[in-house]
Design a protein around this motif. Structure first.
Motif, PDB file in Angstrom:
ATOM      1  N   SER A   1      -2.197  -6.208   2.892  1.00  0.00           N
ATOM      2  CA  SER A   1      -1.484  -7.211   2.120  1.00  0.00           C
ATOM      3  C   SER A   1      -0.875  -6.584   0.881  1.00  0.00           C
ATOM      4  O   SER A   1      -1.257  -5.501   0.445  1.00  0.00           O
ATOM      5  N   SER A   2       0.104  -7.277   0.308  1.00  0.00           N
ATOM      6  CA  SER A   2       0.736  -6.787  -0.914  1.00  0.00           C
ATOM      7  C   SER A   2      -0.202  -6.989  -2.097  1.00  0.00           C
ATOM      8  O   SER A   2      -1.133  -7.795  -2.055  1.00  0.00           O
ATOM      9  N   LEU A   3       0.062  -6.246  -3.157  1.00  0.00           N
ATOM     10  CA  LEU A   3      -0.757  -6.314  -4.360  1.00  0.00           C
ATOM     11  C   LEU A   3       0.106  -6.836  -5.510  1.00  0.00           C
ATOM     12  O   LEU A   3       0.978  -6.120  -5.999  1.00  0.00           O
ATOM     13  N   PRO A   4      -0.108  -8.080  -5.946  1.00  0.00           N
ATOM     14  CA  PRO A   4       0.647  -8.591  -7.089  1.00  0.00           C
ATOM     15  C   PRO A   4       0.143  -7.954  -8.392  1.00  0.00           C
ATOM     16  O   PRO A   4      -1.046  -8.010  -8.688  1.00  0.00           O
ATOM     17  N   VAL A   5       1.047  -7.335  -9.122  1.00  0.00           N
ATOM     18  CA  VAL A   5       0.722  -6.651 -10.371  1.00  0.00           C
ATOM     19  C   VAL A   5       1.635  -7.176 -11.466  1.00  0.00           C
ATOM     20  O   VAL A   5       2.846  -7.346 -11.254  1.00  0.00           O
ATOM     21  N   THR A   6       1.063  -7.459 -12.632  1.00  0.00           N
ATOM     22  CA  THR A   6       1.838  -7.898 -13.789  1.00  0.00           C
ATOM     23  C   THR A   6       1.893  -6.775 -14.810  1.00  0.00           C
ATOM     24  O   THR A   6       0.864  -6.225 -15.198  1.00  0.00           O
TER      25      THR A   6
ATOM     26  N   PRO B   1       0.842  -1.207   0.000  1.00  0.00           N
ATOM     27  CA  PRO B   1       0.000   0.000   0.000  1.00  0.00           C
ATOM     28  C   PRO B   1       0.870   1.247   0.000  1.00  0.00           C
ATOM     29  O   PRO B   1       1.846   1.353   0.734  1.00  0.00           O
ATOM     30  N   GLY B   2       0.536   2.179  -0.855  1.00  0.00           N
ATOM     31  CA  GLY B   2       1.332   3.385  -1.010  1.00  0.00           C
ATOM     32  C   GLY B   2       2.276   3.328  -2.198  1.00  0.00           C
ATOM     33  O   GLY B   2       2.829   4.362  -2.597  1.00  0.00           O
ATOM     34  N   GLN B   3       2.457   2.134  -2.756  1.00  0.00           N
ATOM     35  CA  GLN B   3       3.337   1.993  -3.917  1.00  0.00           C
ATOM     36  C   GLN B   3       2.559   1.928  -5.231  1.00  0.00           C
ATOM     37  O   GLN B   3       3.148   1.753  -6.290  1.00  0.00           O
ATOM     38  N   PHE B   4       1.252   2.094  -5.164  1.00  0.00           N
ATOM     39  CA  PHE B   4       0.431   2.079  -6.372  1.00  0.00           C
ATOM     40  C   PHE B   4      -0.762   2.993  -6.137  1.00  0.00           C
ATOM     41  O   PHE B   4      -1.211   3.183  -5.001  1.00  0.00           O
ATOM     42  N   PRO B   5      -1.297   3.583  -7.201  1.00  0.00           N
ATOM     43  CA  PRO B   5      -2.426   4.505  -7.029  1.00  0.00           C
ATOM     44  C   PRO B   5      -3.734   3.762  -6.819  1.00  0.00           C
ATOM     45  O   PRO B   5      -3.924   2.642  -7.297  1.00  0.00           O
ATOM     46  N   SER B   6      -4.632   4.397  -6.115  1.00  0.00           N
ATOM     47  CA  SER B   6      -5.966   3.833  -5.928  1.00  0.00           C
ATOM     48  C   SER B   6      -6.688   3.767  -7.268  1.00  0.00           C
ATOM     49  O   SER B   6      -6.580   4.672  -8.105  1.00  0.00           O
ATOM     50  N   GLY B   7      -7.407   2.682  -7.476  1.00  0.00           N
ATOM     51  CA  GLY B   7      -8.150   2.522  -8.717  1.00  0.00           C
ATOM     52  C   GLY B   7      -7.344   1.947  -9.855  1.00  0.00           C
ATOM     53  O   GLY B   7      -7.807   1.955 -11.000  1.00  0.00           O
ATOM     54  N   LEU B   8      -6.139   1.455  -9.597  1.00  0.00           N
ATOM     55  CA  LEU B   8      -5.324   0.844 -10.641  1.00  0.00           C
ATOM     56  C   LEU B   8      -6.045  -0.361 -11.232  1.00  0.00           C
ATOM     57  O   LEU B   8      -6.549  -1.217 -10.503  1.00  0.00           O
ATOM     58  N   GLU B   9      -6.099  -0.434 -12.564  1.00  0.00           N
ATOM     59  CA  GLU B   9      -6.832  -1.498 -13.238  1.00  0.00           C
ATOM     60  C   GLU B   9      -6.024  -2.060 -14.404  1.00  0.00           C
ATOM     61  O   GLU B   9      -5.154  -1.366 -14.960  1.00  0.00           O
ATOM     62  N   PRO B  10      -6.301  -3.302 -14.794  1.00  0.00           N
ATOM     63  CA  PRO B  10      -5.668  -3.848 -15.995  1.00  0.00           C
ATOM     64  C   PRO B  10      -5.963  -2.974 -17.210  1.00  0.00           C
ATOM     65  O   PRO B  10      -7.072  -2.479 -17.382  1.00  0.00           O
TER      66      PRO B  10
ATOM     67  N   ARG C   1       2.357  -1.254 -19.422  1.00  0.00           N
ATOM     68  CA  ARG C   1       0.926  -1.537 -19.417  1.00  0.00           C
ATOM     69  C   ARG C   1       0.622  -2.557 -18.332  1.00  0.00           C
ATOM     70  O   ARG C   1       1.314  -3.566 -18.200  1.00  0.00           O
ATOM     71  N   VAL C   2      -0.406  -2.278 -17.551  1.00  0.00           N
ATOM     72  CA  VAL C   2      -0.846  -3.221 -16.519  1.00  0.00           C
ATOM     73  C   VAL C   2      -1.599  -4.357 -17.202  1.00  0.00           C
ATOM     74  O   VAL C   2      -2.663  -4.154 -17.782  1.00  0.00           O
ATOM     75  N   GLU C   3      -1.033  -5.540 -17.155  1.00  0.00           N
ATOM     76  CA  GLU C   3      -1.657  -6.706 -17.769  1.00  0.00           C
ATOM     77  C   GLU C   3      -2.654  -7.383 -16.847  1.00  0.00           C
ATOM     78  O   GLU C   3      -3.689  -7.873 -17.292  1.00  0.00           O
ATOM     79  N   ALA C   4      -2.321  -7.443 -15.568  1.00  0.00           N
ATOM     80  CA  ALA C   4      -3.212  -8.133 -14.632  1.00  0.00           C
ATOM     81  C   ALA C   4      -2.944  -7.638 -13.221  1.00  0.00           C
ATOM     82  O   ALA C   4      -1.835  -7.207 -12.888  1.00  0.00           O
TER      83      ALA C   4
ATOM     84  N   VAL D   1       2.865   4.940 -11.087  1.00  0.00           N
ATOM     85  CA  VAL D   1       2.092   6.170 -11.284  1.00  0.00           C
ATOM     86  C   VAL D   1       1.332   6.020 -12.596  1.00  0.00           C
ATOM     87  O   VAL D   1       1.921   5.680 -13.620  1.00  0.00           O
ATOM     88  N   ILE D   2       0.020   6.262 -12.564  1.00  0.00           N
ATOM     89  CA  ILE D   2      -0.774   6.200 -13.794  1.00  0.00           C
ATOM     90  C   ILE D   2      -0.448   7.412 -14.662  1.00  0.00           C
ATOM     91  O   ILE D   2      -0.408   8.542 -14.175  1.00  0.00           O
ATOM     92  N   VAL D   3      -0.197   7.160 -15.953  1.00  0.00           N
ATOM     93  CA  VAL D   3       0.089   8.237 -16.898  1.00  0.00           C
ATOM     94  C   VAL D   3      -0.987   8.230 -17.977  1.00  0.00           C
ATOM     95  O   VAL D   3      -1.607   7.200 -18.249  1.00  0.00           O
ATOM     96  N   PRO D   4      -1.237   9.372 -18.613  1.00  0.00           N
ATOM     97  CA  PRO D   4      -2.245   9.418 -19.682  1.00  0.00           C
ATOM     98  C   PRO D   4      -1.879   8.479 -20.822  1.00  0.00           C
ATOM     99  O   PRO D   4      -0.703   8.231 -21.095  1.00  0.00           O
ATOM    100  N   ALA D   5      -2.895   8.010 -21.506  1.00  0.00           N
ATOM    101  CA  ALA D   5      -2.669   7.056 -22.591  1.00  0.00           C
ATOM    102  C   ALA D   5      -1.808   7.640 -23.685  1.00  0.00           C
ATOM    103  O   ALA D   5      -1.047   6.933 -24.351  1.00  0.00           O
ATOM    104  N   GLY D   6      -1.865   8.952 -23.914  1.00  0.00           N
ATOM    105  CA  GLY D   6      -1.083   9.570 -24.984  1.00  0.00           C
ATOM    106  C   GLY D   6       0.236  10.131 -24.510  1.00  0.00           C
ATOM    107  O   GLY D   6       0.960  10.745 -25.278  1.00  0.00           O
TER     108      GLY D   6
END
Length: 219
Positions: free
Chosen positions: A180-185, A125-134, A166-169, A208-213
């Motif tokens: 708990s930790s959050l496994p991110v691919t 927690p704190g190493q990824f933004p809230s609402g992170l999605e594939p 790109r967040v795959e999963a 950090v989430i960045v804009p698609a462009g």
């Protein structure tokens, strides 16, 4: 009378030859009709206008319409399906400019490009933004404590490990809410993988989430 001309013999008609000539005329007319019909039996399909690496989505800018003669056994992709190709499918092989797109060149599976790899992270927690999605585009920063050099935020240095990934999963639904930790691919360029893997093993990665462009960091 001696001066009278002898009557000329009547011309012998050859009905078989006349019938053959009529048949040739008919065959020629039929052939012309078939060619005209085939010339009009064309379909509008997709032509590739720029290289698209294997595993990548095909952008609208890489597609153009072209008319081709419809042929049995050739699975041309109609121009009317370009939105489906762009949004739901990927290049199953390297596509080159000038190629007419057929169904066998496409895949609906998530394939890796030639210079891409998959990297797994275990984030706290704190190493990824809230609402992170594939499907999100992210940048990865190193936030460890170096032995020397410029420092920020009480001894932690921030530097870009990956400008774009790109967040795959995401393999947990409650990692953002609990302790708990959050496994991110992540799908990243091959050249970015070693540094990202080292930092991830030490727990020194923040996403950090960045804009698609977005094309990268301004740091």
């Amino acid at each position: 009378m001696a001066g009278d001309r002898l009557p000329a013999p009547p011309r012998e008609r050859k009905p078989a030859l006349a019938a053959l000539a009529a048949l040739l005329v008919l065959v020629g007319a039929l052939g012309t009709t078939v060619l005209v019909m085939q010339a009009g039996d064309r379909i509008e399909v997709i032509r590739i206008t720029e290289r698209v690496p294997q595993g990548q989505q095909i952008p609208e800018s890489a597609m153009a319409p072209v008319l081709v003669a419809e042929a049995d056994g050739v699975n041309y992709v109609p121009w009317s399906q370009r939105a489906t190709v762009r949004e739901e499918l990927r290049a199953g092989t390297d596509l080159v400019a000038g190629a007419v797109l057929v169904g066998e060149m496409l895949t609906g599976e998530e394939t890796l490009g030639r210079n891409e790899v998959i990297v797994g992270l275990s984030l706290q927690p704190g190493q990824f933004p809230s609402g992170l999605e594939p499907g999100d585009s992210v940048a990865a920063y190193w936030v460890g404590k170096p032995s020397g050099g410029e420092q920020e935020d009480g001894g932690a240095m921030r530097s870009v490990l990956v400008e774009r990934a790109r967040v795959e999963a995401i393999h947990s639904d409650d990692g953002a809410l609990g302790n708990s930790s959050l496994p991110v691919t992540l799908r990243v360029n091959r050249s970015d993988a070693p540094g990202l893997a080292r930092a991830a093993s030490d727990g020194d990665v923040t996403l950090v989430i960045v804009p698609a462009g977005d094309t990268g960091s301004d740091d």
